[in-house]
Design a protein around this motif. Sequence first.
Motif, PDB file in Angstrom:
ATOM      1  N   GLU A   1       0.824  -1.202   0.000  1.00 55.88           N
ATOM      2  CA  GLU A   1       0.000   0.000   0.000  1.00 55.88           C
ATOM      3  C   GLU A   1       0.863   1.258   0.000  1.00 55.88           C
ATOM      4  O   GLU A   1       0.540   2.246  -0.671  1.00 55.88           O
ATOM      5  N   LEU A   2       1.960   1.239   0.752  1.00 56.38           N
ATOM      6  CA  LEU A   2       2.843   2.406   0.778  1.00 56.38           C
ATOM      7  C   LEU A   2       3.431   2.666  -0.607  1.00 56.38           C
ATOM      8  O   LEU A   2       3.473   3.819  -1.070  1.00 56.38           O
ATOM      9  N   ASP A   3       3.843   1.628  -1.287  1.00 53.63           N
ATOM     10  CA  ASP A   3       4.392   1.783  -2.629  1.00 53.63           C
ATOM     11  C   ASP A   3       3.331   2.318  -3.593  1.00 53.63           C
ATOM     12  O   ASP A   3       3.601   3.206  -4.411  1.00 53.63           O
ATOM     13  N   ARG A   4       2.107   1.793  -3.474  1.00 51.71           N
ATOM     14  CA  ARG A   4       1.028   2.231  -4.364  1.00 51.71           C
ATOM     15  C   ARG A   4       0.692   3.697  -4.131  1.00 51.71           C
ATOM     16  O   ARG A   4       0.542   4.476  -5.080  1.00 51.71           O
ATOM     17  N   ARG A   5       0.589   4.097  -2.860  1.00 53.66           N
ATOM     18  CA  ARG A   5       0.212   5.469  -2.563  1.00 53.66           C
ATOM     19  C   ARG A   5       1.354   6.439  -2.882  1.00 53.66           C
ATOM     20  O   ARG A   5       1.114   7.564  -3.333  1.00 53.66           O
ATOM     21  N   ALA A   6       2.585   6.034  -2.667  1.00 48.72           N
ATOM     22  CA  ALA A   6       3.717   6.887  -3.044  1.00 48.72           C
ATOM     23  C   ALA A   6       3.753   7.080  -4.554  1.00 48.72           C
ATOM     24  O   ALA A   6       4.060   8.178  -5.053  1.00 48.72           O
ATOM     25  N   ASN A   7       3.433   6.031  -5.291  1.00 49.09           N
ATOM     26  CA  ASN A   7       3.380   6.130  -6.748  1.00 49.09           C
ATOM     27  C   ASN A   7       2.304   7.130  -7.173  1.00 49.09           C
ATOM     28  O   ASN A   7       2.503   7.927  -8.095  1.00 49.09           O
ATOM     29  N   ALA A   8       1.167   7.109  -6.468  1.00 44.44           N
ATOM     30  CA  ALA A   8       0.092   8.069  -6.762  1.00 44.44           C
ATOM     31  C   ALA A   8       0.536   9.498  -6.453  1.00 44.44           C
ATOM     32  O   ALA A   8       0.212  10.441  -7.193  1.00 44.44           O
ATOM     33  N   VAL A   9       1.293   9.682  -5.360  1.00 42.98           N
ATOM     34  CA  VAL A   9       1.799  11.017  -5.025  1.00 42.98           C
ATOM     35  C   VAL A   9       2.740  11.510  -6.127  1.00 42.98           C
ATOM     36  O   VAL A   9       2.676  12.678  -6.533  1.00 42.98           O
ATOM     37  N   THR A  10       3.611  10.634  -6.609  1.00 45.85           N
ATOM     38  CA  THR A  10       4.506  11.023  -7.696  1.00 45.85           C
ATOM     39  C   THR A  10       3.703  11.481  -8.914  1.00 45.85           C
ATOM     40  O   THR A  10       4.010  12.508  -9.542  1.00 45.85           O
ATOM     41  N   GLN A  11       2.655  10.754  -9.243  1.00 47.57           N
ATOM     42  CA  GLN A  11       1.812  11.149 -10.371  1.00 47.57           C
ATOM     43  C   GLN A  11       1.139  12.498 -10.114  1.00 47.57           C
ATOM     44  O   GLN A  11       1.004  13.335 -11.023  1.00 47.57           O
ATOM     45  N   LEU A  12       0.710  12.724  -8.868  1.00 50.41           N
ATOM     46  CA  LEU A  12       0.096  14.003  -8.512  1.00 50.41           C
ATOM     47  C   LEU A  12       1.084  15.147  -8.713  1.00 50.41           C
ATOM     48  O   LEU A  12       0.735  16.205  -9.256  1.00 50.41           O
ATOM     49  N   LEU A  13       2.337  14.941  -8.275  1.00 48.08           N
ATOM     50  CA  LEU A  13       3.357  15.978  -8.446  1.00 48.08           C
ATOM     51  C   LEU A  13       3.591  16.261  -9.921  1.00 48.08           C
ATOM     52  O   LEU A  13       3.743  17.427 -10.331  1.00 48.08           O
ATOM     53  N   MET A  14       3.622  15.226 -10.718  1.00 42.74           N
ATOM     54  CA  MET A  14       3.812  15.405 -12.156  1.00 42.74           C
ATOM     55  C   MET A  14       2.628  16.174 -12.756  1.00 42.74           C
ATOM     56  O   MET A  14       2.819  17.095 -13.558  1.00 42.74           O
ATOM     57  N   TRP A  15       1.439  15.803 -12.356  1.00 41.16           N
ATOM     58  CA  TRP A  15       0.230  16.442 -12.868  1.00 41.16           C
ATOM     59  C   TRP A  15       0.164  17.912 -12.476  1.00 41.16           C
ATOM     60  O   TRP A  15      -0.325  18.755 -13.242  1.00 41.16           O
ATOM     61  N   MET A  16       0.712  18.229 -11.272  1.00 40.22           N
ATOM     62  CA  MET A  16       0.723  19.619 -10.806  1.00 40.22           C
ATOM     63  C   MET A  16       1.869  20.421 -11.433  1.00 40.22           C
ATOM     64  O   MET A  16       2.046  21.603 -11.112  1.00 40.22           O
ATOM     65  N   GLY A  17       2.665  19.789 -12.277  1.00 39.86           N
ATOM     66  CA  GLY A  17       3.690  20.516 -13.015  1.00 39.86           C
ATOM     67  C   GLY A  17       5.045  20.591 -12.365  1.00 39.86           C
ATOM     68  O   GLY A  17       5.910  21.356 -12.824  1.00 39.86           O
ATOM     69  N   LEU A  18       5.289  19.818 -11.301  1.00 41.51           N
ATOM     70  CA  LEU A  18       6.594  19.861 -10.637  1.00 41.51           C
ATOM     71  C   LEU A  18       7.610  19.050 -11.427  1.00 41.51           C
ATOM     72  O   LEU A  18       7.294  18.014 -12.003  1.00 41.51           O
ATOM     73  N   SER A  19       8.839  19.535 -11.413  1.00 42.06           N
ATOM     74  CA  SER A  19       9.951  18.866 -12.067  1.00 42.06           C
ATOM     75  C   SER A  19      11.037  18.576 -11.038  1.00 42.06           C
ATOM     76  O   SER A  19      11.007  19.106  -9.908  1.00 42.06           O
ATOM     77  N   ALA A  20      12.002  17.759 -11.436  1.00 40.53           N
ATOM     78  CA  ALA A  20      13.125  17.460 -10.550  1.00 40.53           C
ATOM     79  C   ALA A  20      13.796  18.763 -10.107  1.00 40.53           C
ATOM     80  O   ALA A  20      14.039  19.653 -10.914  1.00 40.53           O
ATOM     81  N   GLY A  21      14.048  18.871  -8.803  1.00 38.06           N
ATOM     82  CA  GLY A  21      14.657  20.077  -8.246  1.00 38.06           C
ATOM     83  C   GLY A  21      13.662  21.053  -7.672  1.00 38.06           C
ATOM     84  O   GLY A  21      14.044  21.970  -6.939  1.00 38.06           O
ATOM     85  N   ASP A  22      12.371  20.884  -7.988  1.00 31.14           N
ATOM     86  CA  ASP A  22      11.338  21.700  -7.350  1.00 31.14           C
ATOM     87  C   ASP A  22      11.129  21.214  -5.921  1.00 31.14           C
ATOM     88  O   ASP A  22      11.713  20.215  -5.487  1.00 31.14           O
ATOM     89  N   GLY A  23      10.233  21.903  -5.173  1.00 32.42           N
ATOM     90  CA  GLY A  23      10.055  21.545  -3.774  1.00 32.42           C
ATOM     91  C   GLY A  23       8.614  21.538  -3.327  1.00 32.42           C
ATOM     92  O   GLY A  23       7.751  22.210  -3.904  1.00 32.42           O
ATOM     93  N   ILE A  24       8.358  20.740  -2.288  1.00 33.41           N
ATOM     94  CA  ILE A  24       7.081  20.752  -1.580  1.00 33.41           C
ATOM     95  C   ILE A  24       7.364  21.012  -0.108  1.00 33.41           C
ATOM     96  O   ILE A  24       8.495  20.855   0.359  1.00 33.41           O
ATOM     97  N   ALA A  25       6.340  21.427   0.618  1.00 28.63           N
ATOM     98  CA  ALA A  25       6.423  21.569   2.074  1.00 28.63           C
ATOM     99  C   ALA A  25       5.333  20.711   2.697  1.00 28.63           C
ATOM    100  O   ALA A  25       4.273  20.499   2.090  1.00 28.63           O
TER     101      ALA A  25
END
Length: 508
Positions: free
Chosen positions: A30-54
Amino acid sequence: MPILRQWAERHPDKIATRIAFGDDTINYRELDRRANAVTQLLMWMGLSAGDGIAVLLDNDLRYFELLWGARRHGVYYTPVSTHLKPEEAAYIVRDSGAKLLFVGARFGEVMRALAADNPHGCTIIVIGDEVVGGLDYARELTRFDRMIEIPDGPVGKDFFYSSGTTGKPKGIKQPLFANLRQAQASGDWVRENFGFDDDTVYLSPAPLYHGAPLRFTMRTLESGGTAVVMTKFAAEQALAAIERYRITHSQWVPTMLFRLLALPDDVRASYDLSSHACAIHAAAPCPPELKERMIAWWGPIVWEYYAGSERNGATCISSADWLSHRGSVGRACVGTIHILDEDHNELGPGEIGDVYFDGPSFVYHNDPDKTARSRNALGWSTIGDVGYLDQDGFLYLTDRRSHMIISGGVNIYPAEIENCLALHPLVADVAVFGVPNVEYGEEVKAVVQLKDPSLATPRLAQDLMAFCREQLSHVKCPRSIDFETELPRQENGKLFKHVLKRRYLQPA
């Protein structure tokens, strides 16, 4: 293949992390699945490598899916203290340049403070039942309820902010890991010295927004173990957690050890701690007598390490080595230690100077001057600590340079005096610092928190000063002692000494 995916395939149903004494658990699948979904969310929100979240959350299992998702996409993640005032928290989000803030629903005032001044257009994503003023995290994540393969690239990393002991807190930033292999190798010193592996059951009794608790829980998951997170530290409950979950590894700060030892003998003896193989402490100086009592109770499983949020180097020391090098924080396990004088000349064994490492690089975000001051001409860096090496290469810290008292031209390091006063049976906590003195420039001041505040009297202050004179040079002894009902400490054990100094310097 990402390390989290490897563990999800090897033991999918194994508990990755859980909240102690609660129903919240998450397994590796479940952790792997949900982390994968978070990665997709970041991509969808337009974040790229080197950007940041809080991230502004209480101790919550969603912390881990957010961070693993950010790591996979090469994104920096900045944990924000839940105890900051709204504008202080909003400042960190703004200063870090975070493009997304993942925030618990109860922090509405922080959301309003950020919305009022949001120069980078940070998007607020709210985690909780009542979502006001931002996107709903649960609803957004349902868009990505499928696994996708994500191309290899840079690996995300934490981007912590200092405690802000002088002025505004400063962000501490390192280069991203270039690849998964480099990210994995960065934790080798933890696995090699403390024995983290897939049998590890790690107890984290501190807030996840602090560096050590967050990094060590992430190391636990990286090693395929189980992380048990307490929502809040309580001494007896921590012992109960060790017994109930068969904890193998744990991490503490000295104030926690003090509270554990303060439990009645029958309470301490009533818990089965036989699974406990490695108890790690760090973050603040530990009085030697306190550590000796912990080793006598728990046996030779007590380890200490020394490192800063800057991660420019690290030392560690076992119980056996500490007993033969009493007071040391160990030998270097990341980087090489150099002790330098004020002219940046290298000093020999036993000579006190500034502690430098020639380890990994870092910068203070948006502060090139502070970054430059932390380096010497060879590129070695210091985080402001003072100490010396012995003949065997073991490091001993005397204090931070910013805490040093200069009285009549003599350098005095408060940590030694604090360790002395902490031994008095009536003392619960102590802070020592310098205050102005017309003749000597500075004099030594102590502020003491008593186990029983009702005992605070001028006579006791005199008795405590006499107690110091029995063990220390008179030059080092406090010229005055005041009492406070509680000293301003963080949950990670660090003392906000600047708060006390400001209080006592203003009248001066």
